[in-house]
Design a protein around this motif. Sequence first.
Motif, short mmCIF file in Angstrom:
data_model
loop_
_atom_site.label_atom_id
_atom_site.label_comp_id
_atom_site.label_asym_id
_atom_site.label_seq_id
_atom_site.Cartn_x
_atom_site.Cartn_y
_atom_site.Cartn_z
N GLY A 177 0.79 -1.22 0.00
CA GLY A 177 0.00 0.00 0.00
C GLY A 177 0.82 1.27 0.00
O GLY A 177 0.33 2.34 0.39
N LEU A 178 2.09 1.21 -0.45
CA LEU A 178 2.90 2.41 -0.56
C LEU A 178 2.56 3.14 -1.85
O LEU A 178 1.94 2.59 -2.76
N SER A 179 2.99 4.39 -1.94
CA SER A 179 2.79 5.16 -3.16
C SER A 179 4.13 5.63 -3.70
O SER A 179 5.09 5.82 -2.95
N PHE A 180 4.20 5.78 -5.02
CA PHE A 180 5.42 6.27 -5.65
C PHE A 180 5.64 7.72 -5.26
O PHE A 180 4.72 8.55 -5.30
N HIS A 181 6.88 8.05 -4.88
CA HIS A 181 7.20 9.41 -4.44
C HIS A 181 8.03 10.16 -5.48
O HIS A 181 7.67 11.26 -5.89
N SER A 182 9.14 9.56 -5.92
CA SER A 182 10.02 10.28 -6.83
C SER A 182 11.03 9.33 -7.45
O SER A 182 11.22 8.20 -6.98
N GLN A 183 11.71 9.83 -8.49
CA GLN A 183 12.78 9.08 -9.13
C GLN A 183 13.99 9.98 -9.30
O GLN A 183 13.87 11.15 -9.71
N GLU A 184 15.16 9.48 -8.95
CA GLU A 184 16.42 10.17 -9.20
C GLU A 184 17.36 9.18 -9.87
O GLU A 184 17.93 8.30 -9.21
N GLY A 185 17.48 9.26 -11.17
CA GLY A 185 18.30 8.31 -11.90
C GLY A 185 17.75 6.90 -11.76
O GLY A 185 16.59 6.63 -12.09
N ASN A 186 18.58 5.99 -11.24
CA ASN A 186 18.15 4.61 -11.07
C ASN A 186 17.63 4.32 -9.67
O ASN A 186 17.53 3.16 -9.27
N ARG A 187 17.29 5.38 -8.92
CA ARG A 187 16.75 5.23 -7.56
C ARG A 187 15.28 5.68 -7.54
O ARG A 187 14.96 6.80 -7.93
N PHE A 188 14.42 4.77 -7.10
CA PHE A 188 12.98 5.04 -7.04
C PHE A 188 12.56 5.06 -5.58
O PHE A 188 12.82 4.11 -4.83
N ARG A 189 11.90 6.14 -5.15
CA ARG A 189 11.47 6.26 -3.76
C ARG A 189 9.97 6.04 -3.64
O ARG A 189 9.18 6.58 -4.43
N PHE A 190 9.59 5.24 -2.63
CA PHE A 190 8.19 4.99 -2.31
C PHE A 190 7.96 5.39 -0.86
O PHE A 190 8.88 5.35 -0.02
N GLU A 191 6.72 5.77 -0.56
CA GLU A 191 6.42 6.22 0.79
C GLU A 191 5.12 5.60 1.28
O GLU A 191 4.20 5.32 0.52
N ALA A 192 5.07 5.38 2.59
CA ALA A 192 3.85 4.90 3.24
C ALA A 192 3.12 6.10 3.84
O ALA A 192 3.75 7.05 4.32
N GLY A 193 1.80 6.04 3.82
CA GLY A 193 1.00 7.10 4.43
C GLY A 193 1.37 8.47 3.89
O GLY A 193 1.43 8.69 2.68
N GLU A 194 1.67 9.40 4.81
CA GLU A 194 2.03 10.76 4.42
C GLU A 194 3.52 10.92 4.16
O GLU A 194 4.01 12.01 3.92
N GLY A 195 4.26 9.83 4.25
CA GLY A 195 5.68 9.86 3.95
C GLY A 195 6.49 10.45 5.09
O GLY A 195 6.05 10.50 6.24
N GLY A 196 7.71 10.87 4.77
CA GLY A 196 8.59 11.43 5.77
C GLY A 196 9.42 10.36 6.45
O GLY A 196 9.33 9.16 6.13
N PRO A 197 10.28 10.75 7.40
CA PRO A 197 11.17 9.80 8.07
C PRO A 197 10.40 8.64 8.69
O PRO A 197 9.38 8.83 9.35
#
Length: 321
Positions: A177-197
């Motif tokens: 149930g995570l959502s896609f956050h961003s892409q930087e080159g070959n690194r893809f970030r996903f986040e749970a809920g509202e994201g953050g640390p």
Amino acid sequence: MSIKTSGLHHVTAIGGNPQRNVDFYLRTLGLRLVKTTVNFDDPGTYHLYYGDQSGKPGSLITFFPWSDAPAGRLGTGQATTTAFSVPETSLGWWQQHLKAQGVETSQIRNADNEETLAFRDPDGLQLALVAHPQGDPRDPWDTKLVPAENAIRGLHSVTLSVSKEDATAGMFTDGLGLSFHSQEGNRFRFEAGEGGPGALVDVLVTPETPRGLVATGTVHHVAWRAPDEPTQAAWREELVDKGVNVTSILDRQYFRSIYFREPGGTLLEVATDAPGFTYDEPLLELGRALKLPPWLEPRRDEIEHMLPKLNLPSENNPEQK
């Protein structure tokens, strides 16, 4: 996916010498040892839990310290970096503190404008301290060696290395149930809920990298949060319906767990928030005594004889006379 995780629960890694492990995570990183128990599948080995004052989900890194285990190899199919969250103004202090402890560091800035200090623990585990620009409201464990104004707030994120991202991304979005956050080159970030640390995972795609070997100095598994047992049970059924090979629900005393692998190979866990680490000892006494589950208690004498003695630094229980 009808059920969604709120973030990371813990990361479990494989260490070497248990006393060295305790000294590093308590004295160098300033975490608290919130539970001293054993690997339930191999009770001749400790299972050590480090976190904030009470070991809240999202603050935890845990270890199976096998003194005679071979060194692992970083590569695809595993979590390759575990990052902790620290105050934005603290990285200079941490750089000097780690240098004084003989720990080499390197500093970078990522696409989210987060300053990061990368380093390794004594067994080679890749770690990082991340200063999130919007801060982190979680309360830290406060010690003389690592005072609260600089102290670790909890987990920030984990990085998984994979040879290709599509199936792994699908597991995070459709399975957790995570959502896609961003892409930087070959690194893809996903986040749970509202994201953050504490709610982030990075998927690093390196098809040319050999497969990793999970052993000393590597992550064994990454655990995500489930609020309660009914939710976890329903979640398990959803994963099974999707064709995921999931374990039965296992009693880990301080939470209930299910395990499965994401398509890239990393072992994942879904762990409940409750009952927590005060289940079998008071808050002020966490981590002092060896705790065993009821089914291992009859073997206490044998188990204590197998385990090396641990000397806990006073920072773990500063109120203790």
